[in-house]
Design a protein around this motif. Structure first.
Motif, PDB file in Angstrom:
ATOM      1  N   ARG A  77      45.338  31.004  44.405  1.00  0.00           N
ATOM      2  CA  ARG A  77      45.083  31.899  45.532  1.00  0.00           C
ATOM      3  C   ARG A  77      46.164  31.750  46.595  1.00  0.00           C
ATOM      4  NH1 ARG A  77      41.988  35.997  44.585  1.00  0.00           N
ATOM      5  NH2 ARG A  77      42.054  36.298  46.857  1.00  0.00           N
ATOM      6  N   SER A  78      46.618  32.896  47.112  1.00  0.00           N
ATOM      7  CA  SER A  78      47.539  32.942  48.257  1.00  0.00           C
ATOM      8  C   SER A  78      47.010  33.997  49.207  1.00  0.00           C
ATOM      9  CB  SER A  78      48.964  33.281  47.794  1.00  0.00           C
ATOM     10  OG  SER A  78      49.846  33.378  48.904  1.00  0.00           O
ATOM     11  N   GLY A  79      46.164  33.588  50.138  1.00  0.00           N
ATOM     12  CA  GLY A  79      45.489  34.561  50.988  1.00  0.00           C
ATOM     13  C   GLY A  79      44.581  35.430  50.143  1.00  0.00           C
ATOM     14  N   GLU A  80      44.760  36.749  50.254  1.00  0.00           N
ATOM     15  CA  GLU A  80      43.942  37.672  49.470  1.00  0.00           C
ATOM     16  C   GLU A  80      44.443  37.852  48.042  1.00  0.00           C
ATOM     17  OE1 GLU A  80      44.086  41.855  50.250  1.00  0.00           O
ATOM     18  OE2 GLU A  80      46.124  41.781  51.061  1.00  0.00           O
ATOM     19  N   ILE A  81      45.603  37.287  47.730  1.00  0.00           N
ATOM     20  CA  ILE A  81      46.251  37.517  46.440  1.00  0.00           C
ATOM     21  C   ILE A  81      45.855  36.450  45.434  1.00  0.00           C
ATOM     22  CG2 ILE A  81      48.466  37.739  45.254  1.00  0.00           C
ATOM     23  CD1 ILE A  81      47.871  40.011  47.177  1.00  0.00           C
ATOM     24  N   GLY A  82      45.538  36.892  44.218  1.00  0.00           N
ATOM     25  CA  GLY A  82      45.354  35.985  43.097  1.00  0.00           C
ATOM     26  C   GLY A  82      46.588  36.030  42.220  1.00  0.00           C
ATOM     27  N   LEU A  83      47.242  34.904  42.029  1.00  0.00           N
ATOM     28  CA  LEU A  83      48.493  34.825  41.282  1.00  0.00           C
ATOM     29  C   LEU A  83      48.243  34.236  39.899  1.00  0.00           C
ATOM     30  CD1 LEU A  83      50.710  33.419  44.169  1.00  0.00           C
ATOM     31  CD2 LEU A  83      50.820  35.744  43.240  1.00  0.00           C
ATOM     32  N   ALA A  84      48.745  34.932  38.879  1.00  0.00           N
ATOM     33  CA  ALA A  84      48.630  34.460  37.491  1.00  0.00           C
ATOM     34  C   ALA A  84      49.789  33.519  37.203  1.00  0.00           C
ATOM     35  CB  ALA A  84      48.639  35.642  36.535  1.00  0.00           C
ATOM     36  N   VAL A  85      49.476  32.267  36.881  1.00  0.00           N
ATOM     37  CA  VAL A  85      50.469  31.212  36.685  1.00  0.00           C
ATOM     38  C   VAL A  85      50.346  30.674  35.265  1.00  0.00           C
ATOM     39  CG1 VAL A  85      51.315  28.981  37.524  1.00  0.00           C
ATOM     40  CG2 VAL A  85      50.270  30.607  39.129  1.00  0.00           C
ATOM     41  N   ARG A  86      51.482  30.381  34.663  1.00  0.00           N
ATOM     42  CA  ARG A  86      51.497  29.792  33.321  1.00  0.00           C
ATOM     43  C   ARG A  86      52.414  28.570  33.338  1.00  0.00           C
ATOM     44  NH1 ARG A  86      51.640  33.456  28.101  1.00  0.00           N
ATOM     45  NH2 ARG A  86      49.443  33.464  28.701  1.00  0.00           N
ATOM     46  N   VAL A  87      51.923  27.479  32.755  1.00  0.00           N
ATOM     47  CA  VAL A  87      52.657  26.212  32.752  1.00  0.00           C
ATOM     48  C   VAL A  87      52.908  25.792  31.304  1.00  0.00           C
ATOM     49  CG1 VAL A  87      52.688  23.815  33.533  1.00  0.00           C
ATOM     50  CG2 VAL A  87      51.505  25.557  34.902  1.00  0.00           C
TER      51      VAL A  87
ATOM     52  N   VAL B 152      55.917  29.480  35.437  1.00  0.00           N
ATOM     53  CA  VAL B 152      56.237  30.882  35.711  1.00  0.00           C
ATOM     54  C   VAL B 152      54.995  31.525  36.318  1.00  0.00           C
ATOM     55  CG1 VAL B 152      57.879  31.021  33.789  1.00  0.00           C
ATOM     56  CG2 VAL B 152      55.512  31.721  33.442  1.00  0.00           C
ATOM     57  N   TYR B 153      55.197  32.586  37.086  1.00  0.00           N
ATOM     58  CA  TYR B 153      54.044  33.312  37.625  1.00  0.00           C
ATOM     59  C   TYR B 153      54.412  34.769  37.846  1.00  0.00           C
ATOM     60  CZ  TYR B 153      56.131  32.786  42.353  1.00  0.00           C
ATOM     61  OH  TYR B 153      56.971  32.820  43.450  1.00  0.00           O
ATOM     62  N   ASP B 154      53.407  35.628  37.730  1.00  0.00           N
ATOM     63  CA  ASP B 154      53.573  37.035  38.077  1.00  0.00           C
ATOM     64  C   ASP B 154      53.533  37.147  39.590  1.00  0.00           C
ATOM     65  OD1 ASP B 154      53.547  37.644  35.378  1.00  0.00           O
ATOM     66  OD2 ASP B 154      51.436  38.230  35.351  1.00  0.00           O
ATOM     67  N   VAL B 155      54.581  37.719  40.186  1.00  0.00           N
ATOM     68  CA  VAL B 155      54.572  37.874  41.637  1.00  0.00           C
ATOM     69  C   VAL B 155      53.512  38.892  42.037  1.00  0.00           C
ATOM     70  CG1 VAL B 155      57.029  37.293  41.741  1.00  0.00           C
ATOM     71  CG2 VAL B 155      56.326  39.697  41.715  1.00  0.00           C
ATOM     72  N   ARG B 156      53.169  38.898  43.307  1.00  0.00           N
ATOM     73  CA  ARG B 156      52.125  39.823  43.781  1.00  0.00           C
ATOM     74  C   ARG B 156      52.464  41.257  43.377  1.00  0.00           C
ATOM     75  NH1 ARG B 156      51.309  39.740  49.980  1.00  0.00           N
ATOM     76  NH2 ARG B 156      50.917  37.537  49.520  1.00  0.00           N
TER      77      ARG B 156
END
Length: 313
Positions: free
Chosen positions: A7-17, A54-58
Motif C-alpha cells: 500500500r502507498s496511500g490509496e494505491i495498491g502496488l503489485a510487487v514481485r520478488v 519489480v513492481y507495476d507502477v501506479r
C-alpha cells in the motif's frame, strides 16, 4: 517468485520478488507504457546473484490507479518507491535500475532527499533527469548553431510529448500506441512480443500513464537545482534509441561525478532485445559498488563518464 501487495496511500502496488532474501537487492522500475513484466528476461538472469524486486507502477498492470488522473507527480511516485522498499524489507541500500519513466523516477530518487541512504547505486536506461535535460538544452543553445541543431533534433524525437499532454488528443494517441505497440517491438526493436509483454492491460496502461506527462512535463512542475548526486550512476545509452539522442542521454556528465557510461547496440527497449547484456552490466556494476573488483568494461565506462572537458585534457 513471490507476489506481494504493497500500500502507498490509496494505491495498491503489485510487487514481485525473485531470488534469495539474504542477497543484495536490485529494484527494477519500468517506464511507459510498460508493466514490470518488461523486465522478466533481465530479472530472471539477475535472480541467481541478487534478490530482484519489480513492481507495476501506479496506473499500470495489476497496480491500482489514483482517483485523481493527474496524481502521477514525481513526489507521489517517490512515495510509491519508498513503500515498495519498506514492503519488501529493504533494510540495506538497494541497487536501483530504471528504464524510460522508471529512469526519470530513479534520478529523482538519487538526487532528492526523501530516499537518502536507501540507494547504493543507480543504473539509468533511456530516461534523462529533468534538471540535466534543462541544463543540456541551455548549454547547447549557447554553444552555437550545432548545439541549436541538436536541441531541434531532440525536439523532433520528442514530438509525441505535447500530443500526449493534450486533453482528448492524448487519449486518442494512447489508443493508437496500444494498438501498434507489439508491431513496434518486433519491427523497430527486434524483440518479439511474448506472454506478459505487451501486457493484456496495455490499453488501460497507456491511457492511465498520460498522467506521467501531464503532471510532470509542464513548466510549473519545476526543475530546481543542478541535478547533482554523489551516488554512483551507470548510464546505459542505447545508440539506436528513437526517442532520446545520445547527446541528451549523456546530459548527466558533470552533475554526476561518479558516472559510468556504456553504449548498447540497441533501441529504446534494450532490456527486451538484449537482456543478457543488460543483466551482465547491472551485475558487474552492483557487485563493484558492493566491494567487488572493477572489470575492464567498468573501467572503460568510468573513463567514458568523465565530463567532456576532462576527456579533452
Amino acid at each position: 517468485m513471490r507476489d506481494r501487495r504493497v500500500r502507498s496511500g490509496e494505491i495498491g502496488l503489485a510487487v514481485r520478488v525473485r531470488g534469495e532474501e539474504n542477497r543484495p537487492t536490485v529494484v527494477l522500475v519500468h517506464g511507459y507504457p510498460d508493466t514490470s513484466a518488461m523486465w522478466d528476461e533481465v530479472a530472471g538472469r539477475l535472480a541467481g546473484r541478487f534478490r530482484v524486486v519489480v513492481y507495476d507502477v501506479r496506473g499500470a498492470g495489476a497496480s491500482s490507479s489514483p482517483s485523481d488522473p493527474l496524481d502521477y507527480r514525481l513526489d507521489a511516485l517517490m512515495g510509491d518507491l519508498e513503500a515498495v522498499l519498506d514492503g519488501v524489507g529493504a533494510d540495506e541500500p538497494v541497487h536501483l535500475v530504471g528504464h524510460d519513466w522508471g529512469s526519470v523516477q530513479g534520478w529523482e530518487a538519487v538526487i532528492g532527499d526523501r530516499l537518502r541512504g536507501r540507494i547504493a547505486s543507480f543504473t539509468s536506461i533511456s530516461g534523462p533527469d529533468r534538471r540535466h535535460m534543462a541544463r543540456w538544452a541551455r548549454a547547447a543553445v549557447r554553444s552555437g548553431p550545432r548545439g541549436v541543431a541538436e536541441v531541434l533534433g531532440q525536439a523532433r524525437r520528442s514530438f509525441y510529448m505535447p500530443v500526449l499532454m493534450t486533453p482528448r488528443v492524448g487519449e486518442v494517441a494512447a489508443r493508437v500506441l496500444a494498438a501498434g505497440f507489439g508491431r513496434v517491438m518486433r519491427l523497430r526493436e527486434g524483440a518479439e512480443p511474448r506472454s506478459g509483454h505487451p501486457a493484456d492491460t496495455l490499453a488501460a496502461d497507456a491511457r492511465n500513464g498520460l498522467g506521467l506527462y501531464r503532471a510532470n512535463m509542464r513548466r510549473r512542475s519545476g526543475t530546481a537545482g543542478d541535478g547533482r548526486t554523489d551516488i554512483p550512476v551507470q548510464l546505459i545509452v542505447p545508440v539506436k534509441d528513437r526517442y532520446g539522442s545520445q547527446s541528451l542521454l549523456l546530459s548527466a556528465r558533470g552533475p554526476v561525478p561518479r558516472l559510468y557510461v556504456r553504449r548498447a547496440p540497441a533501441g529504446h527497449w534494450v532490456a527486451r532485445s538484449h537482456p543478457e547484456l543488460i543483466a551482465r552490466w547491472i551485475s558487474e556494476f552492483a557487485e563493484h559498488i558492493d566491494g567487488g573488483p572493477e572489470t575492464p568494461g567498468l573501467a572503460h565506462a568510468r573513463a567514458a563518464g568523465a565530463p567532456v572537458e576532462r576527456l579533452h585534457r
